[in-house]
Design a protein around this motif. Structure first.
Motif, PDB file in Angstrom:
ATOM      1  N   GLY A 110      28.392  48.667  38.046  1.00 43.01           N
ATOM      2  CA  GLY A 110      29.534  49.261  37.360  1.00 43.01           C
ATOM      3  C   GLY A 110      30.646  49.730  38.276  1.00 43.01           C
ATOM      4  O   GLY A 110      31.702  50.167  37.806  1.00 43.01           O
ATOM      5  N   ILE A 111      30.429  49.658  39.588  1.00 39.56           N
ATOM      6  CA  ILE A 111      31.445  50.117  40.541  1.00 39.56           C
ATOM      7  C   ILE A 111      32.485  49.025  40.777  1.00 39.56           C
ATOM      8  O   ILE A 111      32.140  47.861  41.006  1.00 39.56           O
ATOM      9  N   ARG A 112      33.743  49.396  40.712  1.00 43.33           N
ATOM     10  CA  ARG A 112      34.846  48.445  40.912  1.00 43.33           C
ATOM     11  C   ARG A 112      35.571  48.797  42.211  1.00 43.33           C
ATOM     12  O   ARG A 112      36.134  49.881  42.342  1.00 43.33           O
ATOM     13  N   TYR A 113      35.544  47.882  43.166  1.00 40.72           N
ATOM     14  CA  TYR A 113      36.240  48.109  44.436  1.00 40.72           C
ATOM     15  C   TYR A 113      37.711  47.712  44.296  1.00 40.72           C
ATOM     16  O   TYR A 113      38.041  46.721  43.628  1.00 40.72           O
ATOM     17  N   THR A 114      38.581  48.505  44.925  1.00 46.66           N
ATOM     18  CA  THR A 114      40.019  48.333  44.732  1.00 46.66           C
ATOM     19  C   THR A 114      40.721  48.223  46.082  1.00 46.66           C
ATOM     20  O   THR A 114      40.088  48.252  47.135  1.00 46.66           O
ATOM     21  N   THR A 115      42.035  48.157  46.030  1.00 45.90           N
ATOM     22  CA  THR A 115      42.839  48.143  47.246  1.00 45.90           C
ATOM     23  C   THR A 115      43.263  49.569  47.590  1.00 45.90           C
ATOM     24  O   THR A 115      43.264  50.461  46.737  1.00 45.90           O
TER      25      THR A 115
END
Length: 299
Positions: A110-115
């Motif tokens: 469920g973790i979303r990596y971003t910029t």
């Protein structure tokens, strides 16, 4: 982009659920994020320092302090190079019918990596309604005295998974969140009280190895012992003696993480007797020094 706010409703009607909990030790300069999570996250620093960014706000979080953020808030945690962090990582929901925790793969999915550019975006905020007091906002950064024993109990229940553990975890999380709300309700006069005991706090910080008596600390602040003790407890949530012991335990934990043996850590912490150090450590933390060193998990 506008910030999202959750009014969680009345505190007594909530059904909090622990999703996942672990004790994490970061390597120097270890970075978690930037990322967004699908639930709420409480970070409680046990030792070391963490540079933590929530939205556009960045803080250096020290032992005994917390960071809290929720769904879709873009965050980043950095373990400092000079003093790597060890922290409790608690993922949870404020209100959900099922008390069943998550597995590690479920959490990670469920973790979303971003910029890095998304770190400047607004962070989700939360408030809880308390009858007789109104809405109480949950801060992103705060000191949380008394939280560590409750987090340790949660960790043990989560790892043991004995029958009924999910029900027990819900109760423990409810207790933790109630303590957090009470802490916020009591913070209106906290600043003034803290200023009254500032000389004592500064002395304890500068000379942690000194066996400070309550009378000596009261004298530094210009108060009699009874008045000083009352003000100190109102400002910190604990007695002067317990506050000093908690500081020694934080130093002992840091040394246990840095040294390869318990004996070396005990000696550097100022204990001439290993037996007394181990007994004192367990009495204050609920764990032996060896158990503390073994329970770390790097997520």
């Amino acid at each position: 982009m506008y910030s999202q706010h959750f009014d969680l409703g009345e505190l007594s009607l909530l059904q909090p659920t622990v999703h996942y909990i672990c004790l994490t030790r970061g390597r120097p300069n270890r970075i978690w994020g930037p990322r967004a999570i699908p639930d709420c996250h409480l970070v409680y620093v046990v030792s070391g320092l963490a540079k933590l960014t929530i939205g556009a706000e960045e803080r250096l979080v020290q032992p005994g302090h917390c960071a809290f953020y929720g769904v879709d808030s873009v965050t980043q945690i950095v373990s400092t190079e000079e003093d790597p962090v060890t922290y409790y990582s608690l993922h949870f929901e404020w209100n959900t019918p099922s008390p069943t925790p998550m597995s590690l793969p479920q959490l990670l999915s469920g973790i979303r990596y971003t910029t890095g550019s998304e770190l400047n975006g607004p962070a989700t905020s939360y408030s809880v309604r308390v009858p007789g007091y109104g809405a109480v906002d949950i801060p992103h950064f705060f000191a949380f005295p008394g939280a560590e024993p409750m987090l340790l109990q949660m960790l043990r229940e989560y790892e043991a998974k004995e029958p009924g553990y999910d029900f027990v975890l819900r109760g423990l999380l409810g207790r933790l969140l109630a303590a957090l709300i009470r802490l916020q309700l009591g913070n209106t006069s906290h600043g003034e009280l803290a200023r009254k005991i500032a000389p004592a706090l500064k002395a304890i910080e500068k000379q942690p190895e000194t066996d400070w008596s309550t009378a000596a600390l009261a004298e530094l602040c210009g108060y009699n012992t009874n008045y000083f003790t009352g003000v100190f407890k109102a400002a910190t949530g604990t007695s002067p003696k317990s506050f000093i012991i908690a500081g020694r335990m934080r130093r002992a934990k840091k040394l246990l993480l840095e040294e390869d043996t318990v004996e070396k850590a005990a000696r550097k912490a100022g204990y001439t007797s290993l037996h007394y150090f181990c007994r004192h450590f367990k009495a204050e933390t609920g764990q032996t020094p060896t158990q503390f060193k073994k329970q770390l998990f790097d997520l």
